[in-house]
Design a protein around this motif. Structure first.
Motif, PDB file in Angstrom:
ATOM      1  N   LEU B  13       3.247  -8.152  12.477  1.00  0.00           N
ATOM      2  CA  LEU B  13       4.611  -8.143  11.980  1.00  0.00           C
ATOM      3  C   LEU B  13       5.171  -9.552  12.129  1.00  0.00           C
ATOM      4  O   LEU B  13       5.023 -10.172  13.187  1.00  0.00           O
ATOM      5  CB  LEU B  13       5.425  -7.171  12.837  1.00  0.00           C
ATOM      6  CG  LEU B  13       6.495  -6.319  12.176  1.00  0.00           C
ATOM      7  CD1 LEU B  13       5.919  -5.568  10.988  1.00  0.00           C
ATOM      8  CD2 LEU B  13       7.080  -5.347  13.185  1.00  0.00           C
ATOM      9  N   LEU B  20      -0.509  -4.976  13.926  1.00  0.00           N
ATOM     10  CA  LEU B  20      -0.723  -3.779  13.112  1.00  0.00           C
ATOM     11  C   LEU B  20      -2.213  -3.547  12.871  1.00  0.00           C
ATOM     12  O   LEU B  20      -2.672  -2.421  12.829  1.00  0.00           O
ATOM     13  CB  LEU B  20       0.019  -3.908  11.778  1.00  0.00           C
ATOM     14  CG  LEU B  20       1.532  -4.127  11.926  1.00  0.00           C
ATOM     15  CD1 LEU B  20       2.189  -4.297  10.572  1.00  0.00           C
ATOM     16  CD2 LEU B  20       2.173  -2.972  12.686  1.00  0.00           C
ATOM     17  N   GLU B  39      -5.177   8.644  11.841  1.00  0.00           N
ATOM     18  CA  GLU B  39      -3.912   9.347  11.694  1.00  0.00           C
ATOM     19  C   GLU B  39      -2.904   8.467  10.960  1.00  0.00           C
ATOM     20  O   GLU B  39      -3.144   7.269  10.744  1.00  0.00           O
ATOM     21  CB  GLU B  39      -3.377   9.729  13.073  1.00  0.00           C
ATOM     22  CG  GLU B  39      -3.154   8.496  13.929  1.00  0.00           C
ATOM     23  CD  GLU B  39      -2.498   8.836  15.259  1.00  0.00           C
ATOM     24  OE1 GLU B  39      -2.503  10.020  15.628  1.00  0.00           O
ATOM     25  OE2 GLU B  39      -1.991   7.910  15.901  1.00  0.00           O
ATOM     26  N   SER B  40      -1.786   9.051  10.604  1.00  0.00           N
ATOM     27  CA  SER B  40      -0.737   8.319   9.912  1.00  0.00           C
ATOM     28  C   SER B  40      -0.259   7.150  10.765  1.00  0.00           C
ATOM     29  O   SER B  40      -0.047   7.300  11.963  1.00  0.00           O
ATOM     30  CB  SER B  40       0.426   9.269   9.625  1.00  0.00           C
ATOM     31  OG  SER B  40       1.410   8.586   8.920  1.00  0.00           O
ATOM     32  N   GLY B  41      -0.156   5.976  10.168  1.00  0.00           N
ATOM     33  CA  GLY B  41       0.307   4.805  10.902  1.00  0.00           C
ATOM     34  C   GLY B  41      -0.819   4.034  11.564  1.00  0.00           C
ATOM     35  O   GLY B  41      -0.591   3.022  12.217  1.00  0.00           O
ATOM     36  N   ALA B  42      -2.068   4.486  11.385  1.00  0.00           N
ATOM     37  CA  ALA B  42      -3.200   3.814  12.032  1.00  0.00           C
ATOM     38  C   ALA B  42      -3.459   2.448  11.415  1.00  0.00           C
ATOM     39  O   ALA B  42      -4.076   1.588  12.035  1.00  0.00           O
ATOM     40  CB  ALA B  42      -4.449   4.686  11.936  1.00  0.00           C
ATOM     41  N   GLY B  43      -3.013   2.247  10.164  1.00  0.00           N
ATOM     42  CA  GLY B  43      -3.216   0.950   9.524  1.00  0.00           C
ATOM     43  C   GLY B  43      -4.209   1.010   8.374  1.00  0.00           C
ATOM     44  O   GLY B  43      -4.683  -0.021   7.902  1.00  0.00           O
ATOM     45  N   LYS B  44      -4.511   2.212   7.894  1.00  0.00           N
ATOM     46  CA  LYS B  44      -5.487   2.369   6.803  1.00  0.00           C
ATOM     47  C   LYS B  44      -5.004   1.647   5.544  1.00  0.00           C
ATOM     48  O   LYS B  44      -5.723   0.841   4.950  1.00  0.00           O
ATOM     49  CB  LYS B  44      -5.701   3.863   6.494  1.00  0.00           C
ATOM     50  CG  LYS B  44      -6.067   4.706   7.710  1.00  0.00           C
ATOM     51  CD  LYS B  44      -6.305   6.151   7.342  1.00  0.00           C
ATOM     52  CE  LYS B  44      -5.079   6.897   6.839  1.00  0.00           C
ATOM     53  NZ  LYS B  44      -4.053   7.140   7.858  1.00  0.00           N
ATOM     54  N   SER B  45      -3.779   1.943   5.144  1.00  0.00           N
ATOM     55  CA  SER B  45      -3.244   1.308   3.932  1.00  0.00           C
ATOM     56  C   SER B  45      -3.123  -0.198   4.121  1.00  0.00           C
ATOM     57  O   SER B  45      -3.297  -0.977   3.182  1.00  0.00           O
ATOM     58  CB  SER B  45      -1.876   1.876   3.586  1.00  0.00           C
ATOM     59  OG  SER B  45      -1.963   3.254   3.369  1.00  0.00           O
ATOM     60  N   MET B  46      -2.790  -0.602   5.360  1.00  0.00           N
ATOM     61  CA  MET B  46      -2.636  -2.028   5.658  1.00  0.00           C
ATOM     62  C   MET B  46      -3.935  -2.782   5.342  1.00  0.00           C
ATOM     63  O   MET B  46      -3.894  -3.888   4.816  1.00  0.00           O
ATOM     64  CB  MET B  46      -2.304  -2.164   7.141  1.00  0.00           C
ATOM     65  CG  MET B  46      -1.167  -3.080   7.537  1.00  0.00           C
ATOM     66  SD  MET B  46       0.149  -3.346   6.379  1.00  0.00           S
ATOM     67  CE  MET B  46       1.484  -2.494   7.163  1.00  0.00           C
ATOM     68  N   PRO B  56       3.153  -6.134   2.586  1.00  0.00           N
ATOM     69  CA  PRO B  56       4.612  -6.292   2.546  1.00  0.00           C
ATOM     70  C   PRO B  56       5.006  -7.645   3.127  1.00  0.00           C
ATOM     71  O   PRO B  56       4.281  -8.209   3.943  1.00  0.00           O
ATOM     72  CB  PRO B  56       5.130  -5.146   3.430  1.00  0.00           C
ATOM     73  CG  PRO B  56       3.948  -4.489   4.034  1.00  0.00           C
ATOM     74  CD  PRO B  56       2.731  -4.961   3.349  1.00  0.00           C
ATOM     75  N   SER B  58       7.086  -8.366   5.228  1.00  0.00           N
ATOM     76  CA  SER B  58       7.427  -8.364   6.647  1.00  0.00           C
ATOM     77  C   SER B  58       6.201  -8.549   7.538  1.00  0.00           C
ATOM     78  O   SER B  58       6.355  -8.687   8.740  1.00  0.00           O
ATOM     79  CB  SER B  58       8.134  -7.050   6.987  1.00  0.00           C
ATOM     80  OG  SER B  58       7.415  -5.974   6.432  1.00  0.00           O
ATOM     81  N   VAL B  59       5.006  -8.544   6.960  1.00  0.00           N
ATOM     82  CA  VAL B  59       3.821  -8.726   7.789  1.00  0.00           C
ATOM     83  C   VAL B  59       2.997  -9.911   7.289  1.00  0.00           C
ATOM     84  O   VAL B  59       3.157 -10.352   6.159  1.00  0.00           O
ATOM     85  CB  VAL B  59       2.937  -7.451   7.823  1.00  0.00           C
ATOM     86  CG1 VAL B  59       3.757  -6.223   8.114  1.00  0.00           C
ATOM     87  CG2 VAL B  59       2.171  -7.290   6.530  1.00  0.00           C
ATOM     88  N   GLU B 177      -5.621   7.308  -0.359  1.00  0.00           N
ATOM     89  CA  GLU B 177      -5.239   8.722  -0.359  1.00  0.00           C
ATOM     90  C   GLU B 177      -4.920   9.210  -1.766  1.00  0.00           C
ATOM     91  O   GLU B 177      -3.830   9.714  -2.018  1.00  0.00           O
ATOM     92  CB  GLU B 177      -4.011   8.937   0.542  1.00  0.00           C
ATOM     93  CG  GLU B 177      -4.172   8.243   1.891  1.00  0.00           C
ATOM     94  CD  GLU B 177      -3.603   9.057   3.033  1.00  0.00           C
ATOM     95  OE1 GLU B 177      -3.507  10.279   2.882  1.00  0.00           O
ATOM     96  OE2 GLU B 177      -3.286   8.451   4.068  1.00  0.00           O
TER      97      GLU B 177
HETATM   98  N1  LIG Z   1       6.552  -2.655   5.140  1.00  0.00           N
HETATM   99  C1  LIG Z   1       6.224  -2.576   6.449  1.00  0.00           C
HETATM  100  N2  LIG Z   1       6.822  -3.399   7.310  1.00  0.00           N
HETATM  101  C2  LIG Z   1       6.517  -3.335   8.632  1.00  0.00           C
HETATM  102  N3  LIG Z   1       5.648  -2.473   9.151  1.00  0.00           N
HETATM  103  C3  LIG Z   1       5.012  -1.634   8.329  1.00  0.00           C
HETATM  104  C4  LIG Z   1       5.276  -1.638   6.936  1.00  0.00           C
HETATM  105  N4  LIG Z   1       4.513  -0.683   6.365  1.00  0.00           N
HETATM  106  C5  LIG Z   1       3.820  -0.113   7.368  1.00  0.00           C
HETATM  107  N5  LIG Z   1       4.100  -0.685   8.549  1.00  0.00           N
HETATM  108  C6  LIG Z   1       3.534  -0.339   9.849  1.00  0.00           C
HETATM  109  O1  LIG Z   1       2.168  -0.664   9.833  1.00  0.00           O
HETATM  110  C7  LIG Z   1       1.387   0.307  10.517  1.00  0.00           C
HETATM  111  C8  LIG Z   1       0.256   0.772   9.637  1.00  0.00           C
HETATM  112  O2  LIG Z   1       0.792   1.370   8.466  1.00  0.00           O
HETATM  113  P1  LIG Z   1      -0.114   1.946   7.313  1.00  0.00           P
HETATM  114  O3  LIG Z   1       0.753   2.180   6.147  1.00  0.00           O
HETATM  115  O4  LIG Z   1      -1.298   1.073   7.115  1.00  0.00           O
HETATM  116  O5  LIG Z   1      -0.567   3.328   7.918  1.00  0.00           O
HETATM  117  P2  LIG Z   1      -1.578   4.374   7.291  1.00  0.00           P
HETATM  118  O6  LIG Z   1      -2.732   4.440   8.208  1.00  0.00           O
HETATM  119  O7  LIG Z   1      -1.839   4.051   5.879  1.00  0.00           O
HETATM  120  O8  LIG Z   1      -0.740   5.710   7.430  1.00  0.00           O
HETATM  121  P3  LIG Z   1      -0.454   6.850   6.348  1.00  0.00           P
HETATM  122  O9  LIG Z   1      -1.542   7.852   6.523  1.00  0.00           O
HETATM  123  O10 LIG Z   1       0.870   7.393   6.796  1.00  0.00           O
HETATM  124  O11 LIG Z   1      -0.416   6.235   5.007  1.00  0.00           O
HETATM  125  C9  LIG Z   1       2.355   1.427  10.868  1.00  0.00           C
HETATM  126  O12 LIG Z   1       2.633   1.323  12.250  1.00  0.00           O
HETATM  127  C10 LIG Z   1       3.591   1.149  10.082  1.00  0.00           C
HETATM  128  O13 LIG Z   1       4.734   1.480  10.824  1.00  0.00           O
END
Ligand SMILES: Nc1ncnc2c1ncn2[C@@H]1O[C@H](COP(=O)(O)OP(=O)(O)OP(=O)(O)O)[C@@H](O)[C@H]1O
Ligand SMILES: [Mg+2]
Lengths: 335, 285
Positions: B13, B20, B39-46, B56, B58-59, B177
């Motif tokens: 961040l 992250l 799980e949700s928030g693990a960082g997969k999409s990141m 984004p 912000s990161v 997903e």
């Molecule tokens: N735009 C953002 N700005 C700051 N932090 C973010 C942003 N988007 C996601 N995060 C944080 O980054 C971390 C990983 O998010 P990510 O979207 O990769 O999760 P995910 O594994 O894809 O979850 P999901 O199954 O809910 O899609 C989370 O802790 C989330 O809070």
């Protein structure tokens, strides 16, 4: 269904215009000051005044006067100006094009400046450039159009003396125009020398009118753009290899434009209202400066004609905005 | 020989420096489907966004390397990277309702990449779009291409997005997903379709999901992610039969089984979560 919508729209337009006409008609008659007494030379007798008052129909009751006036308007007769002793419709139509061209140019400036600042601020969001744009917009927004006019006059007319500060066109020029739309006609006739002279006169009042609106457009559009730029379909566009600028122009702008369009419609009526003072400031021969003279002279028929014309313009703007809304948003086209 | 390589990817961040992704590494061989679960928030999409250069604002990427074929993406200047990625990669997004531009017709949204990035002519691109829509089993492609997104169902839109992703024959597709937002009945069809298209086009794929059942159907290898840290990276059979990490085991027990839907589900125990978090955070020094 469409027919019904058009009919109900037309009805609401008729009601609006009638309401405006009625309110203005009554209000200007309740304001003290006898228009007839004002137009006569100091030595006129009470008898003279009474005779002329009857001639213009001001001896009748207000409802009676209204019915007579409305009957005339419906047949295209807006009455006769007291101070200028000419047909009101002819006077208004003679001045209207000047105001429309000025307002049109101002709108063009406002959109150009506003959209450019919004896009630039969006590309540089979160950086110093965006802060700078925000500060500039705050400044422009809190300064009314006539103050911008004064500032421009001082700078370019008085200090630098680069531009004339009065009139619509240089008086010594020979004008070949058959309509009052000088700017458009000069372009149509390809007399770019005249276009240049007209623009040299118009750009300052137009810019003065445009600046506050440009700031509003810039701020509202920037907020919408920044929001759209976080949506999934703009993210998908980035993965296609688009640059930020391409994402804005190809994907974001159209969707972000709707709130700005609505705002511009509303604020454009303010801008046109602003022509009244700004035209006077620059001695620009339009409907606005004629409105001020009409009020000073208590020229009731002329005031009515001008106000009704402004009302028609406002209604037309609303109609155009609604139409554009449907064009921009495909979901509104059905149902 | 791996095609997509991620080495020690560190995403933080901006400002707070909160981590992250914590030194994520993975390798995907050409033509393979690699799953990313967690799980949700693990960082997969990141991870997907980092690869596609659409993180984004912000990161930021604080360290690590991403290589695609011979190209070190992280070493490219920003503009060149965008362009390179636009030609060689594509995304199948999660939510078909928001991933299409509501103000544009479908056809253009499929052919964008062909006409605007690859410089194809309109007629050739349109013909290709019809072909693709046939491939994703949309009947009457010509009509669909003239439609606006709101005129199509969610399943139809996801097919359109799949067609658009395959349009330019990308070397790598990231599917984030792609079935989560759909009706259960449509999910299976779409999943099958993605798998079939991936095989037909021999596309390398990174498949993001939180559903181990989905992973079992489409992936050859899987990385299990927790708090931005890869806790296990294994081929699918190993992971499903003898998961090596306690968190993977717990995740497996928490997943409904297709062969035995009534088998009892156990949520991931708090002790496992705590231990895994400690392990992930041990990475931050
Ligand atoms: N735009 C953002 N700005 C700051 N932090 C973010 C942003 N988007 C996601 N995060 C944080 O980054 C971390 C990983 O998010 P990510 O979207 O990769 O999760 P995910 O594994 O894809 O979850 P999901 O199954 O809910 O899609 C989370 O802790 C989330 O809070
Ligand atoms: Mg996600």
């Amino acid at each position: 269904m469409l027919l019904l919508r058009i009919l109900s729209r037309l009805l609401s337009i008729a009601v609006t215009l009638f309401g405006v006409a009625l309110v203005v008609f009554v209000v200007i008659r309740l304001i003290p000051g006898n228009p007839i007494a004002m137009m006569l030379p100091p030595g006129a007798t009470d008898d003279d005044i009474a005779r002329l008052t009857a001639l213009y129909g001001f001896d009748k009751s207000i409802p009676e006067q209204f019915v007579i006036w409305l009957g005339g308007v419906l047949q295209g007769d807006f009455g006769t100006s007291i101070s200028l002793r000419q047909d009101v419709l002819g006077l208004v139509l003679g001045r209207l094009p000047g105001t429309l061209e000025l307002a049109g140019l101002a709108l063009f400036f406002a959109v150009l400046i506003g959209v450019a600042l919004a896009i630039f601020g969006t590309i540089r969001r979160g950086k110093k450039t965006e802060t700078g744009i925000d500060i500039w917009n705050g400044l422009t927004l809190s300064t009314p159009d006539f103050l911008w006019g004064l500032a421009l006059i001082l700078l370019f007319g008085v200090v630098l003396q680069w531009f004339g500060i009065s009139g619509r066109v240089s008086p010594q020029l020979d004008l070949p125009f058959v309509t009052q739309f000088y700017l458009l006609e000069s372009l149509a006739r390809f007399r770019l020398d005249l276009t240049a002279d007209l623009l040299a006169h118009m750009w300052m009042p137009a810019l003065a009118l445009a600046l506050p609106l440009s700031a509003m457009i810039a701020q509202v559009l920037k907020v919408s753009l920044k929001e759209v730029m976080t949506l999934d379909y703009t993210l998908l566009a980035r993965t296609k290899g688009y640059t930020e600028r391409q994402v804005i122009f190809r994907e974001a702008l159209r969707n972000a434009a709707l709130p700005t369009l609505a705002l511009t419609g509303v604020q454009l009526t303010h801008l046109i209202g602003g022509t009244v003072i700004v035209e006077r400031l620059f001695s620009y021969g339009g409907l606005g400066s004629m409105a001020i003279d009409a009020v000073i002279n208590r020229d009731l028929p002329l005031i009515q004609g001008i106000v009704l014309t402004f009302a028609v313009i406002f209604v037309a703007i609303n109609l155009i905005v609604d139409l554009l809304y449907t064009v921009l948003n495909p979901r509104l086209r059905h149902g | 020989m791996s095609f997509l390589t991620i080495q020690d990817l560190d995403v933080r961040l901006r400002g707070s420096g909160q981590r992250l992704l914590r030194g994520v590494s993975l390798e995907v061989a050409q033509g393979q489907v690699h799953g990313l679960v967690g799980e949700s928030g693990a960082g997969k999409s990141m991870i997907g966004k980092a690869i596609l250069d659409v993180l984004p604002r912000s990161v930021e990427i604080a360290g690590g390397r991403i290589t695609l074929g011979e190209t070190d993406l992280t070493a490219l200047p920003a503009k060149a990277r965008r362009h390179e990625l636009g030609q060689r990669t594509a995304l199948i997004p999660q939510d078909p309702l928001t991933a299409l531009n509501p103000a544009r017709r479908i056809g253009g949204q499929i052919t964008d990449r062909l006409t605007r990035v690859l410089g194809w002519g309109a007629a050739r691109a349109d013909a290709r779009a019809v072909e693709l829509l046939d491939e994703v089993q949309i009947s009457d492609p010509a009509r669909v291409m003239k439609s606006y997104p709101h005129e199509l169902s969610g399943g139809m839109r996801q097919r359109v997005l799949i067609a658009a992703a395959f349009a330019a024959e990308p070397e790598l597709i990231i599917a984030d997903e792609p079935t989560t937002a759909l009706d259960v009945t449509v999910q299976k069809q779409i999943l099958k379709m993605i798998a079939a298209m991936q095989a037909a086009h021999n596309t390398t794929m990174l498949f993001v999901t939180h559903d181990l059942g989905v992973v079992a159907r489409v992936c050859q290898r899987v990385s299990v992610l927790f708090a931005g840290h890869v806790v296990e990276d294994a081929d699918i059979h190993t992971l499903l039969s003898v998961p090596g990490h306690p968190y993977s085991q717990a995740l497996l027990s928490a997943t409904p089984r297709y062969d035995d839907p009534r088998a009892s589900l156990r949520p991931v125990p708090q002790s496992v979560i705590d231990a895994t978090r400690a392990e992930a955070e041990a990475h931050d020094v």
